[in-house]
Design an enzyme around this catalytic site. Sequence first.
Site, mmCIF file in Angstrom:
data_model
loop_
_atom_site.group_PDB
_atom_site.id
_atom_site.type_symbol
_atom_site.label_atom_id
_atom_site.label_comp_id
_atom_site.label_asym_id
_atom_site.label_seq_id
_atom_site.Cartn_x
_atom_site.Cartn_y
_atom_site.Cartn_z
ATOM 1 N N GLN A 144 -0.362 2.239 -6.240
ATOM 2 C CA GLN A 144 -1.828 2.353 -6.212
ATOM 3 C C GLN A 144 -2.478 1.897 -7.513
ATOM 4 O O GLN A 144 -3.519 1.245 -7.495
ATOM 5 C CB GLN A 144 -2.233 3.788 -5.908
ATOM 6 C CG GLN A 144 -2.650 3.950 -4.463
ATOM 7 C CD GLN A 144 -2.921 5.386 -4.077
ATOM 8 O OE1 GLN A 144 -2.541 6.324 -4.781
ATOM 9 N NE2 GLN A 144 -3.582 5.570 -2.966
ATOM 10 N N ARG A 151 0.849 -1.201 0.000
ATOM 11 C CA ARG A 151 0.000 0.000 0.000
ATOM 12 C C ARG A 151 0.876 1.238 0.000
ATOM 13 O O ARG A 151 0.978 1.941 0.997
ATOM 14 C CB ARG A 151 -0.878 -0.042 1.240
ATOM 15 C CG ARG A 151 -2.319 -0.372 0.986
ATOM 16 C CD ARG A 151 -2.621 -1.799 0.873
ATOM 17 N NE ARG A 151 -3.867 -2.084 0.184
ATOM 18 C CZ ARG A 151 -5.044 -2.123 0.768
ATOM 19 N NH1 ARG A 151 -5.191 -1.839 2.018
ATOM 20 N NH2 ARG A 151 -6.112 -2.445 0.068
ATOM 21 N N SER A 171 -7.833 -2.876 -4.408
ATOM 22 C CA SER A 171 -8.557 -1.595 -4.441
ATOM 23 C C SER A 171 -9.514 -1.539 -5.622
ATOM 24 O O SER A 171 -10.678 -1.178 -5.466
ATOM 25 C CB SER A 171 -7.586 -0.424 -4.570
ATOM 26 O OG SER A 171 -6.866 -0.272 -3.391
ATOM 27 N N ASP A 217 -2.955 -1.953 -7.825
ATOM 28 C CA ASP A 217 -3.563 -2.617 -6.679
ATOM 29 C C ASP A 217 -4.927 -3.239 -7.034
ATOM 30 O O ASP A 217 -5.934 -2.544 -7.100
ATOM 31 C CB ASP A 217 -3.699 -1.575 -5.564
ATOM 32 C CG ASP A 217 -4.201 -2.158 -4.266
ATOM 33 O OD1 ASP A 217 -4.571 -3.342 -4.251
ATOM 34 O OD2 ASP A 217 -4.239 -1.418 -3.274
ATOM 35 N N TYR A 232 -4.412 -1.388 7.095
ATOM 36 C CA TYR A 232 -5.219 -2.540 7.492
ATOM 37 C C TYR A 232 -5.566 -2.528 8.974
ATOM 38 O O TYR A 232 -4.797 -2.026 9.797
ATOM 39 C CB TYR A 232 -4.453 -3.832 7.197
ATOM 40 C CG TYR A 232 -4.306 -4.131 5.734
ATOM 41 C CD1 TYR A 232 -5.420 -4.354 4.935
ATOM 42 C CD2 TYR A 232 -3.062 -4.187 5.145
ATOM 43 C CE1 TYR A 232 -5.290 -4.624 3.595
ATOM 44 C CE2 TYR A 232 -2.916 -4.466 3.795
ATOM 45 C CZ TYR A 232 -4.038 -4.689 3.027
ATOM 46 O OH TYR A 232 -3.905 -4.963 1.691
HETATM 47 P P1 NAD Z 1 -9.939 -4.096 4.132
HETATM 48 O O1 NAD Z 1 -10.643 -4.645 2.947
HETATM 49 O O2 NAD Z 1 -8.778 -4.840 4.680
HETATM 50 O O3 NAD Z 1 -10.992 -3.918 5.314
HETATM 51 C C1 NAD Z 1 -12.186 -3.184 5.124
HETATM 52 C C2 NAD Z 1 -12.411 -2.265 6.302
HETATM 53 O O4 NAD Z 1 -12.876 -3.013 7.422
HETATM 54 C C3 NAD Z 1 -11.188 -1.494 6.784
HETATM 55 O O5 NAD Z 1 -11.435 -0.111 6.736
HETATM 56 C C4 NAD Z 1 -10.995 -1.989 8.210
HETATM 57 O O6 NAD Z 1 -10.457 -0.995 9.079
HETATM 58 C C5 NAD Z 1 -12.412 -2.363 8.585
HETATM 59 N N1 NAD Z 1 -12.547 -3.245 9.746
HETATM 60 C C6 NAD Z 1 -11.786 -4.303 10.125
HETATM 61 N N2 NAD Z 1 -12.243 -4.838 11.263
HETATM 62 C C7 NAD Z 1 -13.343 -4.112 11.621
HETATM 63 C C8 NAD Z 1 -14.258 -4.192 12.706
HETATM 64 N N3 NAD Z 1 -14.136 -5.105 13.670
HETATM 65 N N4 NAD Z 1 -15.261 -3.276 12.756
HETATM 66 C C9 NAD Z 1 -15.396 -2.329 11.798
HETATM 67 N N5 NAD Z 1 -14.569 -2.214 10.754
HETATM 68 C C10 NAD Z 1 -13.542 -3.093 10.660
HETATM 69 O O7 NAD Z 1 -9.507 -2.584 3.868
HETATM 70 P P2 NAD Z 1 -9.149 -1.894 2.472
HETATM 71 O O8 NAD Z 1 -10.342 -1.602 1.710
HETATM 72 O O9 NAD Z 1 -8.123 -2.739 1.835
HETATM 73 O O10 NAD Z 1 -8.536 -0.490 2.899
HETATM 74 C C11 NAD Z 1 -7.827 -0.255 4.074
HETATM 75 C C12 NAD Z 1 -7.100 1.108 3.983
HETATM 76 O O11 NAD Z 1 -6.004 1.038 3.093
HETATM 77 C C13 NAD Z 1 -7.940 2.270 3.524
HETATM 78 O O12 NAD Z 1 -7.685 3.358 4.344
HETATM 79 C C14 NAD Z 1 -7.445 2.553 2.142
HETATM 80 O O13 NAD Z 1 -7.604 3.885 1.762
HETATM 81 C C15 NAD Z 1 -5.994 2.171 2.270
HETATM 82 N N6 NAD Z 1 -5.422 1.822 0.948
HETATM 83 C C16 NAD Z 1 -4.247 2.412 0.555
HETATM 84 C C17 NAD Z 1 -3.689 2.092 -0.695
HETATM 85 C C18 NAD Z 1 -2.404 2.709 -1.166
HETATM 86 O O14 NAD Z 1 -1.931 3.640 -0.567
HETATM 87 N N7 NAD Z 1 -1.799 2.176 -2.217
HETATM 88 C C19 NAD Z 1 -4.333 1.172 -1.520
HETATM 89 C C20 NAD Z 1 -5.525 0.599 -1.078
HETATM 90 C C21 NAD Z 1 -6.058 0.930 0.157
#
Ligand code: NAD
Length: 374
Positions: free
Chosen positions: A126, A121, A132, A129, A229
Amino acid sequence: MRIAVLKERAPGESRVALTPETAKKFIALGATVAVEEGAGSGAAIPDGDYAQAGAEVVPAANAVKDADIVMGIQAPDVALLKGAKPGSWVAATFDPFRNRELVDAYATAGYEALSMEFMPRITRAQSMDVLSSQSNLAGYKAVITAANQYGRALPMMMTAAGTVQAAKVFVMGVGVAGLQAIATAKRLGAQVSATDVRSATKEQIQSLGAKAVFVEDVEGIEGEGSGGYATEMSEEYQKAQAELVSSHIAKQDIVITTALIPGKPAPRLISDAQIATMKPGSVIFDLAVAQGGNVEGSQPDQAVEKHGVKIIGYSNTAGHLAADASALFARNLYNFLSAFWDEEAGKPVLDEEIGDAVRLTQGGKVVNERLLAT
Ligand code: NAD
């Protein structure tokens, strides 16, 4: 440099890892591209479009023969790779934590497995990914599907026959899918609220015009969490979250759950007792159903009705938007391989930061640190 793409074999998998657009781009880099006949049919891409883009459209064994790189949505069985060059790369999703046998088989067969789920990440990655790009579409589809199952309208409507109330939508887990779910539900006119364990999401929720509902008395994850995460939460937090959800959920019409923890089963967020407090006719879409489910009783690809509430969830949500999902996945793969293209070598040469993160197997061994640590 020969790049091969097979038709996906997994049940229900409608996506394809190459589009005519990316085939053209790989050819422009100097690669030969071969695609299995019918590979694009689930995503509405006829063989003729690949041929027109300059790809060979051939049976599977011919496509893979002498391939340097095989690309897939879900990594193919090693048996299908027979004929590929020794040590060839396979860039696809491997579900490595849950599919260790497949990873071991790739090591034994001497292929280099590049797991797209392990893309770091970081800003530079990005555009590569797949988690995403696919989660974004999944978040959209979850809301559309739930809205379709809901026997009422989402926006408020003032009509001559009376007013239709806006639906209340609650999104649990505000990562990529959750943010898109909030945006989609807002666009459809619902009253939206959302929750997460990461405090950084509060502002994101509010900036989309939704209400942030958070556990206040027990600390969650400050900021983004490692790599964005979440981790498993303490028992104390889980208890506080359950209480918060219980008081909120009874007033909701549609709930979209998206919570995931890498390498672990999805956290349980909604119990049967909580479902029983919801109004009959309400709908829950469990986006985590294939990872064990956030909702008690949810079943992949089956509509379950409990206490008058419909609980739905797909094992492969992005696959229900196969054309867009394929286009974005294929671009992620192109962005990844082309970013490392070495003109002199005429092939991609990975760096340490991204290469070591995604590489699962090399030289007959499992080499990935995240996998070796489990
Ligand atoms: P994910 O699919 O791993 O999880 C989905 C969401 O569930 C997350 O926001 C997590 O905090 C939440 N979650 C986990 N346990 C929980 C609980 N018990 N109760 C409520 N919510 C809970 O997450 P994702 O979609 O892969 O994204 C995570 C983060 O990574 C985001 O902030 C996203 O913007 C960031 N991200 C960054 C990049 C990058 O910089 N290249 C790329 C993709 C995502």
